[in-house]
Motif scaffolding. Structure first.
Motif, PDB file in Angstrom:
ATOM      1  N   ILE A 190       0.862  -1.182   0.000  1.00  0.00           N
ATOM      2  CA  ILE A 190       0.000   0.000   0.000  1.00  0.00           C
ATOM      3  C   ILE A 190       0.898   1.231   0.000  1.00  0.00           C
ATOM      4  O   ILE A 190       1.669   1.448   0.937  1.00  0.00           O
ATOM      5  N   ARG A 191       0.778   2.027  -1.051  1.00  0.00           N
ATOM      6  CA  ARG A 191       1.678   3.156  -1.249  1.00  0.00           C
ATOM      7  C   ARG A 191       1.582   4.188  -0.133  1.00  0.00           C
ATOM      8  O   ARG A 191       0.509   4.493   0.372  1.00  0.00           O
ATOM      9  N   LEU A 239       0.546  -6.140   2.692  1.00  0.00           N
ATOM     10  CA  LEU A 239      -0.494  -7.087   3.074  1.00  0.00           C
ATOM     11  C   LEU A 239      -0.188  -8.463   2.513  1.00  0.00           C
ATOM     12  O   LEU A 239       0.436  -8.602   1.452  1.00  0.00           O
ATOM     13  N   SER A 240      -0.624  -9.502   3.221  1.00  0.00           N
ATOM     14  CA  SER A 240      -0.462 -10.879   2.798  1.00  0.00           C
ATOM     15  C   SER A 240      -1.857 -11.457   2.556  1.00  0.00           C
ATOM     16  O   SER A 240      -2.673 -11.531   3.470  1.00  0.00           O
ATOM     17  N   LEU A 241      -2.128 -11.858   1.303  1.00  0.00           N
ATOM     18  CA  LEU A 241      -3.481 -12.255   0.911  1.00  0.00           C
ATOM     19  C   LEU A 241      -3.495 -13.627   0.255  1.00  0.00           C
ATOM     20  O   LEU A 241      -2.689 -13.914  -0.624  1.00  0.00           O
ATOM     21  N   ALA A 242      -4.435 -14.469   0.668  1.00  0.00           N
ATOM     22  CA  ALA A 242      -4.649 -15.753   0.018  1.00  0.00           C
ATOM     23  C   ALA A 242      -5.982 -15.787  -0.726  1.00  0.00           C
ATOM     24  O   ALA A 242      -6.113 -16.428  -1.754  1.00  0.00           O
ATOM     25  N   ASP A 243      -6.963 -15.109  -0.207  1.00  0.00           N
ATOM     26  CA  ASP A 243      -8.266 -15.018  -0.879  1.00  0.00           C
ATOM     27  C   ASP A 243      -8.965 -13.774  -0.353  1.00  0.00           C
ATOM     28  O   ASP A 243      -9.758 -13.838   0.584  1.00  0.00           O
ATOM     29  N   ALA A 244      -8.672 -12.642  -0.960  1.00  0.00           N
ATOM     30  CA  ALA A 244      -9.217 -11.383  -0.453  1.00  0.00           C
ATOM     31  C   ALA A 244      -9.126 -10.297  -1.511  1.00  0.00           C
ATOM     32  O   ALA A 244      -8.406 -10.430  -2.510  1.00  0.00           O
ATOM     33  N   ALA A 245      -9.858  -9.232  -1.256  1.00  0.00           N
ATOM     34  CA  ALA A 245      -9.847  -8.061  -2.119  1.00  0.00           C
ATOM     35  C   ALA A 245      -9.274  -6.882  -1.359  1.00  0.00           C
ATOM     36  O   ALA A 245      -9.419  -6.776  -0.137  1.00  0.00           O
ATOM     37  N   VAL A 246      -8.611  -5.981  -2.079  1.00  0.00           N
ATOM     38  CA  VAL A 246      -8.046  -4.770  -1.491  1.00  0.00           C
ATOM     39  C   VAL A 246      -8.421  -3.579  -2.365  1.00  0.00           C
ATOM     40  O   VAL A 246      -8.226  -3.612  -3.581  1.00  0.00           O
ATOM     41  N   ALA A 247      -8.948  -2.532  -1.739  1.00  0.00           N
ATOM     42  CA  ALA A 247      -9.254  -1.306  -2.469  1.00  0.00           C
ATOM     43  C   ALA A 247      -8.691  -0.124  -1.692  1.00  0.00           C
ATOM     44  O   ALA A 247      -8.829  -0.054  -0.468  1.00  0.00           O
ATOM     45  N   ALA A 253     -13.624  15.997  -0.609  1.00  0.00           N
ATOM     46  CA  ALA A 253     -13.460  15.355   0.697  1.00  0.00           C
ATOM     47  C   ALA A 253     -12.187  15.842   1.378  1.00  0.00           C
ATOM     48  O   ALA A 253     -11.157  16.024   0.741  1.00  0.00           O
ATOM     49  N   ARG A 254     -12.273  16.023   2.695  1.00  0.00           N
ATOM     50  CA  ARG A 254     -11.131  16.463   3.480  1.00  0.00           C
ATOM     51  C   ARG A 254     -11.059  15.638   4.768  1.00  0.00           C
ATOM     52  O   ARG A 254     -12.070  15.154   5.273  1.00  0.00           O
ATOM     53  N   GLY A 255      -9.866  15.490   5.310  1.00  0.00           N
ATOM     54  CA  GLY A 255      -9.665  14.805   6.584  1.00  0.00           C
ATOM     55  C   GLY A 255      -8.856  13.536   6.460  1.00  0.00           C
ATOM     56  O   GLY A 255      -8.030  13.237   7.323  1.00  0.00           O
ATOM     57  N   LEU A 256      -9.088  12.771   5.391  1.00  0.00           N
ATOM     58  CA  LEU A 256      -8.362  11.526   5.181  1.00  0.00           C
ATOM     59  C   LEU A 256      -7.538  11.612   3.904  1.00  0.00           C
ATOM     60  O   LEU A 256      -8.024  12.066   2.866  1.00  0.00           O
ATOM     61  N   ARG A 257      -6.321  11.147   4.004  1.00  0.00           N
ATOM     62  CA  ARG A 257      -5.404  11.178   2.857  1.00  0.00           C
ATOM     63  C   ARG A 257      -5.467   9.870   2.071  1.00  0.00           C
ATOM     64  O   ARG A 257      -5.332   9.854   0.859  1.00  0.00           O
ATOM     65  N   SER A 258      -5.659   8.757   2.801  1.00  0.00           N
ATOM     66  CA  SER A 258      -5.654   7.439   2.164  1.00  0.00           C
ATOM     67  C   SER A 258      -6.514   6.483   2.978  1.00  0.00           C
ATOM     68  O   SER A 258      -6.423   6.467   4.209  1.00  0.00           O
ATOM     69  N   VAL A 259      -7.357   5.712   2.281  1.00  0.00           N
ATOM     70  CA  VAL A 259      -8.192   4.703   2.932  1.00  0.00           C
ATOM     71  C   VAL A 259      -8.041   3.389   2.174  1.00  0.00           C
ATOM     72  O   VAL A 259      -8.279   3.338   0.963  1.00  0.00           O
ATOM     73  N   THR A 260      -7.649   2.339   2.888  1.00  0.00           N
ATOM     74  CA  THR A 260      -7.536   1.005   2.305  1.00  0.00           C
ATOM     75  C   THR A 260      -8.498   0.072   3.024  1.00  0.00           C
ATOM     76  O   THR A 260      -8.544   0.060   4.255  1.00  0.00           O
ATOM     77  N   VAL A 261      -9.262  -0.686   2.245  1.00  0.00           N
ATOM     78  CA  VAL A 261     -10.193  -1.656   2.810  1.00  0.00           C
ATOM     79  C   VAL A 261      -9.876  -3.030   2.236  1.00  0.00           C
ATOM     80  O   VAL A 261      -9.695  -3.178   1.024  1.00  0.00           O
ATOM     81  N   GLU A 294     -11.493  -5.344   6.924  1.00  0.00           N
ATOM     82  CA  GLU A 294     -10.510  -4.642   7.745  1.00  0.00           C
ATOM     83  C   GLU A 294     -10.051  -3.397   6.999  1.00  0.00           C
ATOM     84  O   GLU A 294     -10.206  -3.300   5.769  1.00  0.00           O
ATOM     85  N   SER A 295      -9.472  -2.448   7.709  1.00  0.00           N
ATOM     86  CA  SER A 295      -9.107  -1.197   7.057  1.00  0.00           C
ATOM     87  C   SER A 295      -7.822  -0.607   7.622  1.00  0.00           C
ATOM     88  O   SER A 295      -7.410  -0.908   8.742  1.00  0.00           O
ATOM     89  N   ALA A 296      -7.212   0.247   6.802  1.00  0.00           N
ATOM     90  CA  ALA A 296      -6.020   1.007   7.182  1.00  0.00           C
ATOM     91  C   ALA A 296      -6.185   2.412   6.630  1.00  0.00           C
ATOM     92  O   ALA A 296      -6.485   2.587   5.449  1.00  0.00           O
TER      93      ALA A 296
END
Length: 249
Positions: free
Chosen positions: A145-146, A158-166, A186-194, A229-231
């Protein structure tokens, strides 16, 4: 087999790690590319003749639209209701379902590959990623994740075996996500990963949280029981993750 395809305004990387004949693998890649180009032709907001543009100009009624178009419109309407209006395909004005379409199209592509016998693959459409099985090394797929300020660094791996990342963020495309309550970027968040089981929803959740701003951090936790899950990185450089983010050791 690795293949890169320019489609939907980005580069889509397709990696197949199955022990199948080369001709079979090439056929699978061809099918994925054909599907993604079909989606691009139908849903591009930049092609005057696309189905979504014709629908926006009222040249098509809802009843005259394709099944895929009606499915996407229904999904966007459901997300609008379930996110209290923060996921809004009309947030920037005319209909633009892109916040759902790219993730959905890659999720469908992955499902088609699985149905055709590819149980080990990874599709990356400009940061929207669907991984299944194992990589060619026999280990789970690793996804970086950049870093939202330093392009040559990563915030997480991230380590993935069967999952999606956006991932949705403001650091590459600028102000492309709007807060529908204010009508402003939008303001407040720079990056959202789910990370979760379905890319179409992971993509929509990431876009929604970005639109919400900092309240989106808490909002994302409601989907933990569903496997999401999220980051998150805020505009003031704070980082937050949910407890079971599949970060590689």
């Amino acid at each position: 087999m690795h293949h890169a395809e320019h489609v939907m305004g980005t580069v889509v990387s397709i990696d197949l790690a199955d022990d199948l004949p080369e001709a079979t693998l090439r056929g699978l890649v061809g099918d994925v590319c054909a599907w993604l180009h079909e989606v691009d032709e139908r849903f591009s907001t930049y092609r005057e003749g696309s189905e979504v543009c014709r629908f926006r100009r009222r040249e098509l009624t809802l009843e005259e639209c394709s099944p895929d178009m009606r499915l996407v419109l229904d999904a966007c309407a459901d997300l609008w209701r379930s996110t209290d209006g923060y996921f809004d395909a009309y947030a920037a004005g005319p209909l633009d379902p892109s916040g759902f379409v790219k993730g959905w199209s890659v999720e469908v592509a992955s499902a088609r590959l699985a149905a055709a016998g590819s149980t080990n693959h990874c599709i990356n459409a400009g940061g929207d990623i669907r991984a299944r099985g194992l990589s060619s090394s026999g280990k789970p797929w690793r996804v970086g994740i950049r870093h939202p300020w330093e392009a040559d660094k990563l915030s997480w791996v991230l380590s993935l075996a069967d999952a999606a990342v956006a991932t949705s963020g403001t650091y590459e495309r600028g102000d492309h996500v709007f807060n529908p309550r204010t009508g402003k970027p939008a303001r407040g968040l720079r990056s959202v990963t789910v990370v979760g089981p379905d890319l179409s929803l992971a993509d929509a959740y990431a876009t929604t949280a970005l639109a919400m701003g900092t309240p989106g951090i808490e909002w994302l936790t409601k989907f933990i029981p569903d496997g999401y899950e999220s980051a998150v990185v805020t505009d003031d450089a704070r980082a937050f993750t949910t407890p079971n983010l599949p970060a590689a050791v």
